[in-house]
Design a protein around this motif. Structure first.
Motif, PDB file in Angstrom:
ATOM      1  N   TRP A  62       0.833  -1.200   0.000  1.00 40.49           N
ATOM      2  CA  TRP A  62       0.000   0.000   0.000  1.00 40.49           C
ATOM      3  C   TRP A  62       0.868   1.250   0.000  1.00 40.49           C
ATOM      4  O   TRP A  62       1.944   1.282   0.600  1.00 40.49           O
ATOM      5  CB  TRP A  62      -0.906   0.024   1.229  1.00 40.49           C
ATOM      6  CG  TRP A  62      -2.026  -0.961   1.175  1.00 40.49           C
ATOM      7  CD1 TRP A  62      -1.988  -2.271   1.552  1.00 40.49           C
ATOM      8  CD2 TRP A  62      -3.361  -0.719   0.720  1.00 40.49           C
ATOM      9  NE1 TRP A  62      -3.208  -2.863   1.362  1.00 40.49           N
ATOM     10  CE2 TRP A  62      -4.079  -1.933   0.851  1.00 40.49           C
ATOM     11  CE3 TRP A  62      -4.018   0.397   0.211  1.00 40.49           C
ATOM     12  CZ2 TRP A  62      -5.413  -2.053   0.505  1.00 40.49           C
ATOM     13  CZ3 TRP A  62      -5.350   0.286  -0.132  1.00 40.49           C
ATOM     14  CH2 TRP A  62      -6.043  -0.923   0.004  1.00 40.49           C
ATOM     15  N   SER A  81      -1.120   7.204  -1.547  1.00 39.57           N
ATOM     16  CA  SER A  81      -1.934   7.711  -2.646  1.00 39.57           C
ATOM     17  C   SER A  81      -2.942   6.693  -3.164  1.00 39.57           C
ATOM     18  O   SER A  81      -3.760   7.029  -4.032  1.00 39.57           O
ATOM     19  CB  SER A  81      -1.028   8.155  -3.797  1.00 39.57           C
ATOM     20  OG  SER A  81      -0.233   7.057  -4.263  1.00 39.57           O
ATOM     21  N   ASP A  82      -2.916   5.461  -2.645  1.00 34.57           N
ATOM     22  CA  ASP A  82      -3.820   4.427  -3.135  1.00 34.57           C
ATOM     23  C   ASP A  82      -5.247   4.684  -2.668  1.00 34.57           C
ATOM     24  O   ASP A  82      -5.494   5.299  -1.629  1.00 34.57           O
ATOM     25  CB  ASP A  82      -3.365   3.042  -2.652  1.00 34.57           C
ATOM     26  CG  ASP A  82      -2.052   2.635  -3.262  1.00 34.57           C
ATOM     27  OD1 ASP A  82      -1.709   3.170  -4.335  1.00 34.57           O
ATOM     28  OD2 ASP A  82      -1.348   1.798  -2.657  1.00 34.57           O
ATOM     29  N   GLU A  83      -6.177   4.154  -3.454  1.00 37.19           N
ATOM     30  CA  GLU A  83      -7.580   4.236  -3.077  1.00 37.19           C
ATOM     31  C   GLU A  83      -7.849   3.334  -1.869  1.00 37.19           C
ATOM     32  O   GLU A  83      -7.290   2.249  -1.750  1.00 37.19           O
ATOM     33  CB  GLU A  83      -8.458   3.808  -4.256  1.00 37.19           C
ATOM     34  CG  GLU A  83      -9.944   4.002  -4.037  1.00 37.19           C
ATOM     35  CD  GLU A  83     -10.758   3.540  -5.241  1.00 37.19           C
ATOM     36  OE1 GLU A  83     -11.984   3.718  -5.213  1.00 37.19           O
ATOM     37  OE2 GLU A  83     -10.133   2.997  -6.187  1.00 37.19           O
ATOM     38  N   ASP A  84      -8.708   3.775  -0.973  1.00 36.53           N
ATOM     39  CA  ASP A  84      -9.053   3.054   0.254  1.00 36.53           C
ATOM     40  C   ASP A  84      -7.873   2.897   1.196  1.00 36.53           C
ATOM     41  O   ASP A  84      -7.871   2.008   2.065  1.00 36.53           O
ATOM     42  CB  ASP A  84      -9.630   1.660  -0.066  1.00 36.53           C
ATOM     43  CG  ASP A  84     -10.911   1.741  -0.863  1.00 36.53           C
ATOM     44  OD1 ASP A  84     -11.620   2.751  -0.742  1.00 36.53           O
ATOM     45  OD2 ASP A  84     -11.195   0.783  -1.616  1.00 36.53           O
ATOM     46  N   TYR A  85      -6.849   3.739   1.029  1.00 37.14           N
ATOM     47  CA  TYR A  85      -5.684   3.644   1.914  1.00 37.14           C
ATOM     48  C   TYR A  85      -6.053   3.980   3.359  1.00 37.14           C
ATOM     49  O   TYR A  85      -5.524   3.363   4.292  1.00 37.14           O
ATOM     50  CB  TYR A  85      -4.584   4.587   1.425  1.00 37.14           C
ATOM     51  CG  TYR A  85      -3.412   4.695   2.373  1.00 37.14           C
ATOM     52  CD1 TYR A  85      -2.455   3.689   2.433  1.00 37.14           C
ATOM     53  CD2 TYR A  85      -3.275   5.797   3.218  1.00 37.14           C
ATOM     54  CE1 TYR A  85      -1.384   3.772   3.312  1.00 37.14           C
ATOM     55  CE2 TYR A  85      -2.206   5.884   4.095  1.00 37.14           C
ATOM     56  CZ  TYR A  85      -1.266   4.885   4.136  1.00 37.14           C
ATOM     57  OH  TYR A  85      -0.213   4.973   5.006  1.00 37.14           O
TER      58      TYR A  85
END
Length: 262
Positions: free
Chosen positions: A208, A211-215
């Motif tokens: 992870w 900047s990842d989604e759902d981080y």
């Protein structure tokens, strides 16, 4: 002195004082020292930055993700299996101590102690599932085992905290009861956001980045998971004083009829 000796002595040049002669420091040496100090400061800054990044990386990683790749996965599975067996032995020892106290003082109902043991053993079975079915191999079974482990573990330590209050002051001191209840409350509070945030992650992954989604969901779930895990370990450490006041004896009997028949 002869005239030819004076001419020879005048022809020999006198040595010039170097930068280190007479304790003086030249500008080149000062520049070198400044460069060395700059390198030392830069190295220390890089070291601190790497340590901070490593700490953040551990916080971003859940307990199961630390052993997803070999050879870490093998070590992870082995240690989880050993922990499950030791946990089951600890729970059984605690059960026998409470059973003996209950027969002498009548502190709690027998079914309450038995139910607590069964729930704890179910949590140990969940740990065995986590160790056997690793996250990358069978993720659904792994997640179900982890869910059983955390839920049953939280319920077990909560029931044991209630039992501790019922056995106070005959067996447990009041501060031990308060510590156990505090650990149980923190674990109960942490297990709900752990499950909810993990279920809200739409695209599960192993590496992870911020900047990842759902981080944010992953980070919250990972932190709560570590809180619950350390809560289990800390709670079991409070059993040390209880186990020092009792002994568990295993007796062996050989039946005479069996010896004669063989």
């Amino acid at each position: 002195m002869a005239p030819w000796q004076q001419e020879c002595q005048a022809a020999i040049p006198s040595p010039r004082p170097g930068p280190h002669r007479g304790g003086c420091t030249g500008p080149r040496q000062q520049e070198a020292e400044e460069r060395e100090r700059g390198r030392a400061v830069t190295h220390e800054a890089v070291k601190q930055r790497s340590q901070t990044e490593a700490l953040r990386s551990h916080l971003r990683t859940s307990a199961g993700d630390t052993g997803t790749n070999p050879p870490e996965s093998g070590v992870f599975g082995f240690m989880i299996s050993v922990t499950a067996m030791l946990g089951a032995a600890t729970m059984y020892t605690r059960y026998k101590i409470l059973d003996k106290l209950n027969s002498s003082y009548g502190l709690i109902n027998a079914w309450f102690n038995t139910m607590s043991l069964l729930i704890g053993l179910l949590g140990c079975i969940g740990m065995g599932i986590v160790a056997t079915f690793q996250e990358k191999a069978v993720p659904i079974v792994h997640d179900v085992g982890a869910l059983i482990t955390f839920i049953c573990g939280v319920v077990y330590i909560l029931l044991q905290s209630i039992i501790s209050y019922k056995s106070c002051p005959q067996w447990n001191r009041s501060y031990v009861c308060h510590v156990r209840m505090a650990i149980s409350i923190v674990s109960v509070i942490a297990v709900f956001p752990m499950i909810i945030c993990a279920s809200l992650i739409r695209k599960p992954k192993y590496d992870w980045n911020p900047s990842d989604e759902d981080y944010a969901y992953h980070l919250t779930s990972a932190i709560c998971e570590w809180i619950v895990a350390f809560g289990f370990v800390t709670f079991f450490l409070t059993y040390i004083k209880d186990f020092q006041g009792a002994s568990l004896i295993i007796s062996t009997e050989i039946y005479d009829d069996y010896v004669l028949q063989s």
